[in-house]
Write a protein that holds these residues in place. Sequence first.
Motif, PDB file in Angstrom:
ATOM      1  N   ASP A  79       0.833  -1.204   0.000  1.00  0.00           N
ATOM      2  CA  ASP A  79       0.000   0.000   0.000  1.00  0.00           C
ATOM      3  C   ASP A  79       0.872   1.260   0.000  1.00  0.00           C
ATOM      4  N   ALA A  80       1.959   1.218   0.761  1.00  0.00           N
ATOM      5  CA  ALA A  80       2.860   2.374   0.813  1.00  0.00           C
ATOM      6  C   ALA A  80       3.555   2.595  -0.525  1.00  0.00           C
ATOM      7  N   LEU A  81       3.859   1.510  -1.232  1.00  0.00           N
ATOM      8  CA  LEU A  81       4.453   1.639  -2.560  1.00  0.00           C
ATOM      9  C   LEU A  81       3.493   2.336  -3.522  1.00  0.00           C
ATOM     10  N   ALA A  94       4.009   5.912  -5.344  1.00  0.00           N
ATOM     11  CA  ALA A  94       3.873   6.069  -6.792  1.00  0.00           C
ATOM     12  C   ALA A  94       2.879   7.179  -7.128  1.00  0.00           C
ATOM     13  N   ASP A  95       1.791   7.275  -6.351  1.00  0.00           N
ATOM     14  CA  ASP A  95       0.829   8.362  -6.548  1.00  0.00           C
ATOM     15  C   ASP A  95       1.512   9.722  -6.384  1.00  0.00           C
ATOM     16  N   ALA A 100       7.685   8.993 -18.340  1.00  0.00           N
ATOM     17  CA  ALA A 100       7.780   8.714 -16.904  1.00  0.00           C
ATOM     18  C   ALA A 100       7.473   7.255 -16.602  1.00  0.00           C
ATOM     19  N   VAL A 101       6.426   6.724 -17.218  1.00  0.00           N
ATOM     20  CA  VAL A 101       6.055   5.333 -16.954  1.00  0.00           C
ATOM     21  C   VAL A 101       7.141   4.379 -17.444  1.00  0.00           C
ATOM     22  N   LEU A 102       7.820   4.749 -18.525  1.00  0.00           N
ATOM     23  CA  LEU A 102       8.871   3.894 -19.059  1.00  0.00           C
ATOM     24  C   LEU A 102      10.180   4.012 -18.292  1.00  0.00           C
ATOM     25  N   HIS A 103      10.529   5.225 -17.830  1.00  0.00           N
ATOM     26  CA  HIS A 103      11.893   5.461 -17.362  1.00  0.00           C
ATOM     27  C   HIS A 103      12.030   5.973 -15.934  1.00  0.00           C
ATOM     28  N   ASP A 104      10.979   6.491 -15.334  1.00  0.00           N
ATOM     29  CA  ASP A 104      11.096   6.878 -13.938  1.00  0.00           C
ATOM     30  C   ASP A 104      11.298   5.612 -13.102  1.00  0.00           C
ATOM     31  N   PRO A 105      12.345   5.543 -12.279  1.00  0.00           N
ATOM     32  CA  PRO A 105      12.626   4.293 -11.547  1.00  0.00           C
ATOM     33  C   PRO A 105      11.448   3.795 -10.722  1.00  0.00           C
ATOM     34  N   GLU A 106      10.763   4.701 -10.058  1.00  0.00           N
ATOM     35  CA  GLU A 106       9.643   4.318  -9.197  1.00  0.00           C
ATOM     36  C   GLU A 106       8.486   3.756 -10.016  1.00  0.00           C
TER      37      GLU A 106
END
Length: 263
Positions: A82-84, A88-89, A131-137
């Motif tokens: 849930d914290a993850l 991400a949000d 962002a979805v492809l390359h942001d680490p999170e």
Amino acid sequence: MNPTCLTVGERPSLAGVLFARYRSLVANERSPSTRDRLLDAALQRFSRDGWGGTSIRDLARDVGVREGSVYKHFASKQAIFDALVDRADARMAEVAASLGVLVASPDAALPGYLGIDEDRLVAVAEGFFDAVLHDPELAALRRLFIVSQYRDPEIGRRLRHYWIEQPIAFQAEIFAGLIRVGEFRSGLDPQAAALAFFGPILALLQLAESGGDAEERARARLRAHVRHFGATHRRQMPEAARMAMSPSRSRRGGMVRPMTFRR
């Protein structure tokens, strides 16, 4: 004798080794970043080994803390997940803000799309795509979805809601608002429009990760898709009508100007 103080050539005692290890563990546990480090380890483990293949003991070992210390930060493995999602949000909100739009709610997001020109809309779509492809999170959480949808049905269900159902519902509400104010053609089904917009983007994300020049080809198709969607869904107005409802004319005549996508 201080068990951590040794002279040259002296072999460390078992007590000294254990004491040094204890001090290291305590230091790690008191670090303000322990919670984040646990989340980082969980994201890597979950996306690599799956939800069921990861234990609290694994996470404690990865971070270098005692197993019981994990529970000082999270009540359960579910709480870690849930914290993850919450993190991400927050990251997605940062990405959105950098692109000049909001994602807190459809009502908050709608003004950012009123009167947006086509090139700007393409830039926003590409920004989220990148962002979805390359942001680490975000990229790791998406990998977790790909891994978990078959291995761990419950986690897969929750991630499917996060990555597919929730964005489509969010987009549908925005499109409903655009239809309501006259930006999109009347009579459109907001849900169908959201699916028509978001579905190809999901496919292009998959294409982008297939290697070679796939990402650049996917980006080109994304740009074409966004432009085509705008051309087929926005309200088409004659030039005379657009001039009559321009901001200056609206101020003089008291007319309310319906926003349109500008090409």
